[in-house]
Enzyme design. Structure first.
Site, mmCIF file in Angstrom:
data_model
loop_
_atom_site.group_PDB
_atom_site.id
_atom_site.type_symbol
_atom_site.label_atom_id
_atom_site.label_comp_id
_atom_site.label_asym_id
_atom_site.label_seq_id
_atom_site.Cartn_x
_atom_site.Cartn_y
_atom_site.Cartn_z
ATOM 1 N N SER A 1 1.943 6.442 -5.310
ATOM 2 C CA SER A 1 3.016 5.742 -4.596
ATOM 3 C C SER A 1 4.360 6.454 -4.619
ATOM 4 O O SER A 1 5.238 6.154 -3.802
ATOM 5 C CB SER A 1 3.161 4.327 -5.164
ATOM 6 O OG SER A 1 3.244 4.384 -6.581
ATOM 7 N N LYS B 1 8.781 3.747 -0.485
ATOM 8 C CA LYS B 1 9.739 2.662 -0.233
ATOM 9 C C LYS B 1 10.559 2.863 1.036
ATOM 10 O O LYS B 1 11.114 1.911 1.570
ATOM 11 C CB LYS B 1 10.631 2.451 -1.450
ATOM 12 C CG LYS B 1 9.890 1.728 -2.574
ATOM 13 C CD LYS B 1 10.747 0.701 -3.255
ATOM 14 C CE LYS B 1 9.961 -0.167 -4.215
ATOM 15 N NZ LYS B 1 9.323 0.595 -5.318
HETATM 16 C C1 LIG Z 1 8.384 0.145 -6.105
HETATM 17 C C2 LIG Z 1 7.253 1.003 -6.526
HETATM 18 C C3 LIG Z 1 5.975 0.474 -6.771
HETATM 19 C C4 LIG Z 1 5.653 -1.003 -6.711
HETATM 20 O O1 LIG Z 1 5.892 -1.580 -5.448
HETATM 21 P P1 LIG Z 1 6.037 -3.179 -5.331
HETATM 22 O O2 LIG Z 1 6.216 -3.441 -3.882
HETATM 23 O O3 LIG Z 1 7.247 -3.556 -6.148
HETATM 24 O O4 LIG Z 1 4.807 -3.773 -5.900
HETATM 25 C C5 LIG Z 1 4.963 1.356 -7.107
HETATM 26 N N1 LIG Z 1 5.188 2.678 -7.225
HETATM 27 C C6 LIG Z 1 6.401 3.221 -7.000
HETATM 28 C C7 LIG Z 1 6.560 4.688 -7.136
HETATM 29 C C8 LIG Z 1 7.485 2.408 -6.640
HETATM 30 O O5 LIG Z 1 8.685 2.947 -6.417
#
Ligand SMILES: *Cc1c(COP(=O)(O)O)cnc(C)c1O
Length: 318
Positions: free
Chosen positions: A303, A56
């Protein structure tokens, strides 16, 4: 300074220039054990090793780099987006204010606080917090930074797609988790506008399958409630901006069970030594349970790695 007005590979390349040396170039990791279990060649894009522990920071930095000189920024998120906005604001020398749920665990808000943001506890519903953050923005002349439904945020997240293609041009399939859809909108745009043969698949928990439900219904669906251990993926619907992009560029939408998520978390930890939070483990959960991916070259996006210590109590013991 030129602001992004639409999402394209150009806006993503511009984001990449801005992020430059500020963020980490995260590795593509591999594990023989997990590849064998998946029955193909599986690699992991390691955004759990990114600054602030999740991807993010990419979107937050790209957004804030375009509003330098603003009096401050405000957002409503106790999770990874709040931390990312706090970090990016400190980087650019701006104050940040983060609105979190009344009952948010201290451990979650601590990181944003440690990066110098002021924290406000407000309400139990995300709608209340969103309204509070927007009115705070008006009162203090701060800029509100949305977590996904924003061109600059999506462009920042899209830089992951460029890195994946550079590091493994032969990849066949890219697996991406879906919360509000900003992450997959950016990545799918980067990939489809440069290497359209690469398939992009969105992964959601069964208990929060808003993109899946929307595609099935043929229109933008909002769920009444969502629930999953993958707490970054439980938004009720895609955004007004992300929904059409997901429909246009994402080849397939799939779901995983809570049990599959926990199993993937555990296998990533023990076999690959990857610390993925549940939201970041859903892609591996799918790869390990998808006969359709056998024999394919697959990237599972990890992510984020900001694990709630409570998860350890829910793990299998064998
Ligand atoms: C925010 C987040 C997501 C999803 O991202 P979006 O843009 O809301 O679809 C996935 N994995 C993690 C670890 C996140 O913090």
């Amino acid at each position: 300074m030129i602001n992004d007005t639409s999402l394209s590979v150009a806006s993503i390349q511009a984001a990449r220039e801005r992020l430059g040396a500020i963020i980490h170039r995260t590795p593509l990791l591999s594990s023989t054990a997990l590849s064998e279990m998946a029955g193909g060649e599986l690699r992991f894009k390691g955004e759990h090793l990114q600054r602030t522990g999740s991807f993010k920071i990419r979107g937050a930095l790209n957004r804030l780099s375009q509003i330098q000189g603003a009096s401050g920024v405000v957002t409503a998120s106790s999770g990874n987006h709040g931390q990312a906005v706090a970090w990016a604001a400190r980087h650019f020398g701006m104050p940040a204010h983060v609105v979190v749920p009344t009952m948010a665990p201290a451990i979650k808000v601590h990181a944003a606080e440690a990066f110098g943001a002021t924290i406000e506890r407000c309400g139990t519903r995300s709608r209340e917090r969103l309204e509070r953050a927007q009115s705070y923005a008006r009162e203090h002349d701060y800029v509100f930074v949305p977590p996904y439904d924003d061109i600059a945020v999506m462009s920042g997240q899209g830089t992951i797609g460029l890195e994946m293609l550079e590091d493994w041009p032969e990849v066949d399939v890219v697996l991406v988790p879906i919360g509000g859809g900003g992450l997959i909108s950016g990545i799918a745009t980067a990939i489809k506008e440069t290497s359209p043969r690469v398939r992009v698949i969105g992964v959601e928990p069964q208990g929060a399958a808003k993109a899946w439900a929307s595609r099935r219904a043929g229109h933008h669906v909002a769920l009444d409630e969502t629930d999953s251990i993958a707490d970054g993926l439980i938004s009720l619907s895609l955004g007004d901006l992300t929904y059409p992009i997901v429909e246009h560029y994402v080849d397939d939408l799939v779901t995983v069970t809570e049990e599959q998520i926990l199993q993937a978390f555990w296998l990533l930890l023990t076999r690959a030594k990857i610390v993925a939070e549940p939201s970041g483990a859903v892609t591996t959960a799918y790869a390990l349970n998808a006969p359709a991916l056998r024999g394919q070259r697959v990237i599972a996006l990890i992510s984020g790695g900001n694990v709630d210590p409570d998860i350890m109590r829910q793990l299998p013991t064998s």
